[in-house]
Design a protein around this motif. Structure first.
Motif, PDB file in Angstrom:
ATOM      1  N   CYS A   1       0.750  -1.144   0.076  1.00 13.24           N
ATOM      2  CA  CYS A   1       0.085  -0.023   0.149  1.00 13.24           C
ATOM      3  C   CYS A   1       0.970   1.180  -0.283  1.00 13.24           C
ATOM      4  CB  CYS A   1      -1.137   0.091   1.117  1.00 13.24           C
ATOM      5  SG  CYS A   1      -1.949   1.569   1.415  1.00 13.24           S
TER       6      CYS A   1
ATOM      7  N   GLU B   1      -0.142   4.112   0.818  1.00 10.80           N
ATOM      8  CA  GLU B   1      -0.501   5.031   1.943  1.00 10.80           C
ATOM      9  C   GLU B   1       0.115   4.561   3.514  1.00 10.80           C
ATOM     10  OE1 GLU B   1      -2.440   7.575   2.052  1.00 10.80           O
ATOM     11  OE2 GLU B   1      -2.280   7.872   4.030  1.00 10.80           O
ATOM     12  N   CYS B   2      -0.091   3.097   3.419  1.00 15.31           N
ATOM     13  CA  CYS B   2       0.713   2.717   5.006  1.00 15.31           C
ATOM     14  C   CYS B   2       1.539   1.675   4.697  1.00 15.31           C
ATOM     15  CB  CYS B   2      -0.598   2.362   5.752  1.00 15.31           C
ATOM     16  SG  CYS B   2      -1.336   0.815   5.041  1.00 15.31           S
TER      17      CYS B   2
ATOM     18  N   CYS C   1      -6.070  -2.681   1.135  1.00 10.62           N
ATOM     19  CA  CYS C   1      -5.307  -2.622   1.820  1.00 10.62           C
ATOM     20  C   CYS C   1      -5.741  -3.285   3.237  1.00 10.62           C
ATOM     21  CB  CYS C   1      -4.776  -1.140   2.288  1.00 10.62           C
ATOM     22  SG  CYS C   1      -3.661  -1.206   3.381  1.00 10.62           S
TER      23      CYS C   1
ATOM     24  N   GLY D   1      -4.316  -2.583   5.960  1.00 11.66           N
ATOM     25  CA  GLY D   1      -3.899  -1.542   7.085  1.00 11.66           C
ATOM     26  C   GLY D   1      -4.544  -0.360   7.255  1.00 11.66           C
ATOM     27  N   CYS D   2      -5.317   0.078   5.988  1.00 11.38           N
ATOM     28  CA  CYS D   2      -6.025   1.223   5.791  1.00 11.38           C
ATOM     29  C   CYS D   2      -6.998   1.311   5.038  1.00 11.38           C
ATOM     30  CB  CYS D   2      -4.778   2.391   5.540  1.00 11.38           C
ATOM     31  SG  CYS D   2      -4.496   2.291   3.799  1.00 11.38           S
TER      32      CYS D   2
HETATM   33 ZN   LIG Z   1      -2.841   0.979   3.404  1.00  9.51          ZN
END
Ligand SMILES: [Zn+2]
Length: 415
Positions: A204, A206-207, A220, A222-223
């Protein structure tokens, strides 16, 4: 236009014409370069007053630009950089050459998207995909996504048409709202054009968590980043529009990949008010794009040319090619990138069971790869030898950039 821009535009056209007359290609790079030397703001001046679409991504941008140009053509004359000169010099030259047109559709090298957004103030930008390209030159995929995202934050008014199937594109097209700085998220229309190549988007952006996939969905772990619901999708041999109406698309271009490109073109054209029902027949008139997909008959063989430049586009080429004898040609000259280790990222096993021929400067790199993949092959010293080595009927040719140009030149000499 200001006087300086008029002079620059006229000199640019003349330089391009001289270059063409001298047999040095289509002249669009030199023409644009001279024009921008005289007036550094020439691209902005030439863009002003036109409704513009930009098309960017690692793969498919030349074809999607061609299809989009055909679709927007419903409304009037469209300027475009049809020969793949996709940096600001090429854009400048294309607009100068076209003269005054109400519309322009421009293919943009992904590294130049921010700069071209700034100069052209487009109505809409289409974001196709991001995957690894030339290993010794291109930016990392996550860095490209970051550059795109930053550019879109600076242009909140541009409409975005983006691929819901590519996590990197989705992340780039959805910057968070930041009311403190007056940032609103861009207006995005999502299309689904599929993503056959997943190896550049397991993490990802983002994270840093893992991205999971099931069927066409991805998310994702995690987010909240996940696949948005697309408004434009491919269904059977047609395109489903946001109203739920299905349009049969009869392309001369092969493969599911190009059906996805057609969906993208219809989605971009719709941002200008073009109804898909009016545009769809124009897509079928596109037969080849800068020589790609061109079919040439020679000595009883029907030879079809497919360009494949990087791992993702090799997978797409295997999908487009018929079950027929297939010639693979690889060079590693400057425009191709000098590093051929990417060959080991591509699974060549779909070619098992076909007659496979190899040629090109780096045929031996390809030979090692095919051997590891247990795909039998024959080495050919020339394109001519390859044509004679296959039975009459279809010969598919898949080649990377300069290998493709060599084979095109070879075919042009005879035809
Ligand atoms: Zn993520």
């Amino acid at each position: 236009m200001p006087l300086r821009a008029k002079v620059a535009s006229s000199v640019s056209r003349t330089a391009a014409a001289l270059s063409r007359a001298a047999g040095r290609g289509d002249g669009s790079v030199i023409g644009g370069w001279i024009g921008l030397k005289i007036d550094p703001d020439l691209l902005a001046h030439l863009s002003s007053g036109r409704a513009i679409a930009l098309v960017s991504g690692t793969n498919g941008k030349t074809t999607t630009t061609r299809l989009t140009t055909a679709a927007v053509g419903v409304l009037g004359r469209v300027a475009t950089n049809s020969f793949g000169a996709n940096m600001p010099t090429g854009h400048t030259s294309a607009l100068a050459k076209a003269g005054s047109t109400p519309y322009a559709v421009l293919e943009v090298d992904e590294h130049y998207l921010a700069q071209v957004l700034e100069a052209t103030e487009p109505h809409v930008v289409a974001l196709l995909n991001l995957s690894r390209d030339q290993l010794d030159r291109a930016k990392e995929v996550a860095m490209m996504a970051q550059l795109w995202r930053a550019a879109l934050v600076r242009h909140p008014d541009v409409r975005v048409v983006a691929n819901a199937d590519d996590p990197m594109v989705v992340w780039a097209a959805s910057p968070p709202a930041d009311p403190a700085h007056g940032h609103v998220p861009p207006h995005v229309t999502w299309f689904s054009a599929g993503q056959r190549w997943h190896d550049d988007s397991w993490v990802c952006p983002e994270c840093g968590s893992t991205i999971e996939r099931s069927g066409e969905q991805w998310w994702c772990t995690g987010c909240p980043l996940r696949r948005p619901e697309p408004q434009w999708t491919v269904e059977d041999d047609g395109v489903l529009d946001p109203t739920g109406a299905w349009h049969k698309v009869q392309l001369q271009l092969p493969g599911k990949v190009n059906l996805g490109n057609a969906a993208t073109a219809l989605a971009v054209a719709a941002e200008f008010g073009v109804r898909p029902v009016d545009a769809v027949s124009r897509l079928g008139a596109v037969s080849s794009v800068a020589g790609r997909y061109a079919q040439v008959d020679r000595d009883g063989r029907n030879i079809r040319l497919l360009l494949a430049k990087n791992p993702a586009s090799w997978l797409e080429a295997f999908d487009m090619a018929d079950e027929a004898p297939t010639l693979l040609s690889i060079n590693a000259r400057d425009p191709d990138g000098l590093d051929t280790s990417w060959l080991f990222d591509v699974d060549f096993s779909p070619l098992r069971g076909r007659q496979v021929l190899i040629t090109g400067d780096r045929a031996y790199d390809l030979a090692v790869r095919l051997d590891v993949n247990a795909v039998p092959f024959q080495h050919m010293r020339s394109f001519d030898e390859a044509v004679r080595a296959v039975p009459p009927g279809r010969l598919e040719v898949i080649a990377n950039y300069t290998a493709f140009q060599d084979i095109r030149a070879e075919l042009d000499r005879v035809n």
